[in-house]
Design a protein around this motif. Structure first.
Motif, PDB file in Angstrom:
ATOM      1  N   LEU A 150      42.538  41.029  31.422  1.00  0.00           N
ATOM      2  CA  LEU A 150      43.057  39.777  31.961  1.00  0.00           C
ATOM      3  C   LEU A 150      44.078  39.150  31.011  1.00  0.00           C
ATOM      4  O   LEU A 150      45.099  38.618  31.446  1.00  0.00           O
ATOM      5  CB  LEU A 150      41.908  38.801  32.228  1.00  0.00           C
ATOM      6  CG  LEU A 150      40.939  39.198  33.350  1.00  0.00           C
ATOM      7  CD1 LEU A 150      39.778  38.226  33.417  1.00  0.00           C
ATOM      8  CD2 LEU A 150      41.660  39.268  34.695  1.00  0.00           C
ATOM      9  N   SER A 196      47.969  38.395  31.602  1.00  0.00           N
ATOM     10  CA  SER A 196      48.343  36.984  31.569  1.00  0.00           C
ATOM     11  C   SER A 196      49.367  36.637  30.504  1.00  0.00           C
ATOM     12  O   SER A 196      50.216  35.752  30.724  1.00  0.00           O
ATOM     13  CB  SER A 196      47.088  36.126  31.342  1.00  0.00           C
ATOM     14  OG  SER A 196      46.107  36.354  32.311  1.00  0.00           O
ATOM     15  N   VAL A 220      40.415  32.465  28.831  1.00  0.00           N
ATOM     16  CA  VAL A 220      40.109  33.082  30.123  1.00  0.00           C
ATOM     17  C   VAL A 220      38.607  33.267  30.225  1.00  0.00           C
ATOM     18  O   VAL A 220      37.976  33.781  29.299  1.00  0.00           O
ATOM     19  CB  VAL A 220      40.813  34.447  30.273  1.00  0.00           C
ATOM     20  CG1 VAL A 220      40.447  35.077  31.611  1.00  0.00           C
ATOM     21  CG2 VAL A 220      42.320  34.278  30.199  1.00  0.00           C
ATOM     22  N   MET A 273      41.314  29.130  32.196  1.00  0.00           N
ATOM     23  CA  MET A 273      41.478  29.798  33.474  1.00  0.00           C
ATOM     24  C   MET A 273      40.194  30.558  33.797  1.00  0.00           C
ATOM     25  O   MET A 273      39.677  31.297  32.958  1.00  0.00           O
ATOM     26  CB  MET A 273      42.672  30.756  33.440  1.00  0.00           C
ATOM     27  CG  MET A 273      42.996  31.400  34.771  1.00  0.00           C
ATOM     28  SD  MET A 273      44.495  32.436  34.706  1.00  0.00           S
ATOM     29  CE  MET A 273      45.762  31.197  34.439  1.00  0.00           C
ATOM     30  N   ILE A 320      38.310  33.194  36.427  1.00  0.00           N
ATOM     31  CA  ILE A 320      38.604  34.240  37.409  1.00  0.00           C
ATOM     32  C   ILE A 320      37.303  34.876  37.869  1.00  0.00           C
ATOM     33  O   ILE A 320      36.508  35.355  37.055  1.00  0.00           O
ATOM     34  CB  ILE A 320      39.548  35.297  36.804  1.00  0.00           C
ATOM     35  CG1 ILE A 320      40.904  34.652  36.475  1.00  0.00           C
ATOM     36  CG2 ILE A 320      39.727  36.473  37.757  1.00  0.00           C
ATOM     37  CD1 ILE A 320      41.892  35.585  35.828  1.00  0.00           C
ATOM     38  N   ILE A 367      47.065  35.143  38.893  1.00  0.00           N
ATOM     39  CA  ILE A 367      47.169  34.597  37.531  1.00  0.00           C
ATOM     40  C   ILE A 367      48.455  33.783  37.394  1.00  0.00           C
ATOM     41  O   ILE A 367      48.463  32.693  36.802  1.00  0.00           O
ATOM     42  CB  ILE A 367      47.127  35.728  36.495  1.00  0.00           C
ATOM     43  CG1 ILE A 367      45.730  36.355  36.448  1.00  0.00           C
ATOM     44  CG2 ILE A 367      47.540  35.220  35.103  1.00  0.00           C
ATOM     45  CD1 ILE A 367      45.639  37.614  35.605  1.00  0.00           C
ATOM     46  N   THR A 426      48.693  29.864  36.661  1.00  0.00           N
ATOM     47  CA  THR A 426      49.498  29.416  35.524  1.00  0.00           C
ATOM     48  C   THR A 426      50.453  28.320  35.971  1.00  0.00           C
ATOM     49  O   THR A 426      50.755  27.387  35.208  1.00  0.00           O
ATOM     50  CB  THR A 426      50.281  30.596  34.918  1.00  0.00           C
ATOM     51  OG1 THR A 426      49.356  31.591  34.474  1.00  0.00           O
ATOM     52  CG2 THR A 426      51.139  30.150  33.732  1.00  0.00           C
TER      53      THR A 426
END
Length: 451
Positions: A44, A48, A64, A82, A84, A102, A106
């Motif tokens: 990730l 990212s 993340v 973030m 997920i 993503i 963002t």
């Protein structure tokens, strides 16, 4: 990947937070279940980092988090975090779809939508409160029907206003995400493909809708605007590299193995499937089913092909450790750390394994690994728990109490955190950095009680 999860409170979501006022906020508003996996988290971050840089964000400042949830969803929260869902990863058809989400999230993060959304909620609530007061006044005055009509009308106005604001913010995040992808030299096709999958879901009831739609309303106009934007990029037809696709499928297989029941995984990856990711998924599934011999056999097939893959060695160590072969797990974890020396989760796993062997010669080495682990990942409660054991083995009770206090602080049990922090202060040198850290925990608890 560790099967144990951490329940953690979070007070903010992507723009779905706007719907909380209307009673439609996802369950995450109360609590979410986080899971740790070094391989998935690294993937990730790899996806990212170029997007964050294109957005002007400092990658090291963004966290993340992997959410154990089969639904397709992602969101951002305060402090540049973030979140997920595992479901977003396992149900995406290719890396570019995940990368597109993503980029979209963002856009929310870089655009400050979270803070602005909270401010907007306050403003949008005013008409509702005004109509509520007027409606109640009418009811009290004897005009019950008129009062109820005013209340209903005010609620509908507030709902429409909030949904309009949410759609505006979602569209803004789309456009920003597409810009960041182009700046990073990446295709926005994945964002378009994923959103097109949900084109018809807005007509469904909220019970039938995927969480992604409830928090990211997709209109035809929004989709058309996004399509125009991403197709204008010179990178629109740029495919995912083969090695990226392979790694993505490997991570999907691992997550499927851990999340699904073994029989589901065996149906998805039957023995006739000799792909790398099928072996990976079956290795995890056999481990979950308690057949560690078959699990290690599946893994050995992969290790012969890719002996320098640290995540394969980590999984081997986990299978051995959780299967009761603790001493045998130490060399496997050592190998994973040798191949990826600064990975805090590898340091934690190796240290845990060493402490479980209960050999004095391992204890000091384990302490060193744990100190490094929390230095680079200060939000893992289990690392502090293990650190308290390691300090106790060295008869450093003051630091053991501080580590215990930090463990309780990390899981939000501030009453217990304060108790152990006060014990730590009584044993540590006054004014030392460790003593001051304990003081911070005591002060934080006192401040919470004063509110």
């Amino acid at each position: 990947m560790k099967a144990a999860t951490l329940t953690k409170k979070t007070s903010a979501l992507c723009l779905s937070a706007l719907l909380a006022f209307a009673g439609a906020a996802p369950a995450y508003a109360d609590s979410i279940s986080l899971v740790r996996d070094a391989e998935t988290e690294q993937m990730l971050r790899d996806y990212s980092t170029p997007i964050w840089r294109a957005a002007g964000l400092v990658p090291s400042s963004v966290r993340v988090h992997l959410v154990m949830d089969p639904g397709i969803n992602a969101f951002v929260a305060g402090g540049q975090r973030m979140f997920i869902n595992t479901g977003l990863i396992t149900q995406s058809d290719e890396p570019m779809e995940l990368i597109g989400v993503i980029a979209h999230e963002t856009g929310h993060m870089a655009g400050g939508h979270l803070a602005r959304g909270q401010e907007a909620m306050g403003k949008l609530a005013l008409p509702y409160y005004a109509s509520m007061i007027a409606g109640l006044g009418a009811i009290i005055a004897g005009a019950g029907d008129a009062g109820m009509a005013i209340l209903a009308g005010g609620s509908q106005v507030a709902m429409r206003s909030m949904l309009t604001y949410s759609r505006q913010q979602e569209g803004s995040a789309d456009q920003a995400g597409a810009t960041y992808l182009q700046r990073a030299g990446l295709s926005g096709k994945g964002m378009l493909l994923l959103f097109e999958k949900f084109r018809d879901q807005e007509a469904l009831s909220t019970q039938q809708q995927d969480p992604f739609i409830r928090s990211h309303p997709i209109s035809e106009d929004r989709l058309a605007s996004l399509e125009e934007r991403v197709k204008a990029s010179p990178y629109f037809d740029k495919p995912d590299p083969p090695e990226s696709i392979h790694h993505f499928k490997m991570v999907q297989a691992k997550l499927n193995g851990f999340v699904d029941a073994p029989d589901v995984t065996f149906r998805r990856y039957p023995s006739s499937d000799q792909s790398d990711y099928a072996h990976y998924g079956r290795a995890v599934a056999y481990h979950k089913a308690g057949d560690n011999e078959k699990a290690l056999s599946e893994l050995e097939f992969l290790l012969k092909k890719d002996p320098k893959n640290p995540y394969l060695w980590e999984l081997k160590g986990q299978i051995q450790f959780e299967g009761g072969k603790v001493a045998e797990s130490v060399p496997s974890y050592r190998q994973s750390l040798a191949l990826k020396p600064n990975e805090p989760q590898f340091q934690l796993s190796l240290a845990q394994s060493m402490l479980a062997v209960e050999k004095p010669e391992f204890d000091r080495e384990a302490l060193g690994y744990l100190q490094e682990s929390v230095k680079h990942d200060s939000e893992n409660p289990f690392a502090f728990y293990q650190l308290s054991i390691a300090y106790s083995r060295q008869n450093n009770i003051g630091m053991a109490e501080l580590s215990t206090a930090q463990y309780y602080e990390a899981i939000g049990a501030m009453k217990d955190a304060r108790m152990h922090a006060e014990k730590a202060q009584s044993l540590l040198k006054a004014g030392s950095p460790e003593w001051l850290r304990a003081q911070d925990i005591v002060t934080a608890r006192n401040e919470m009680e004063d509110r």
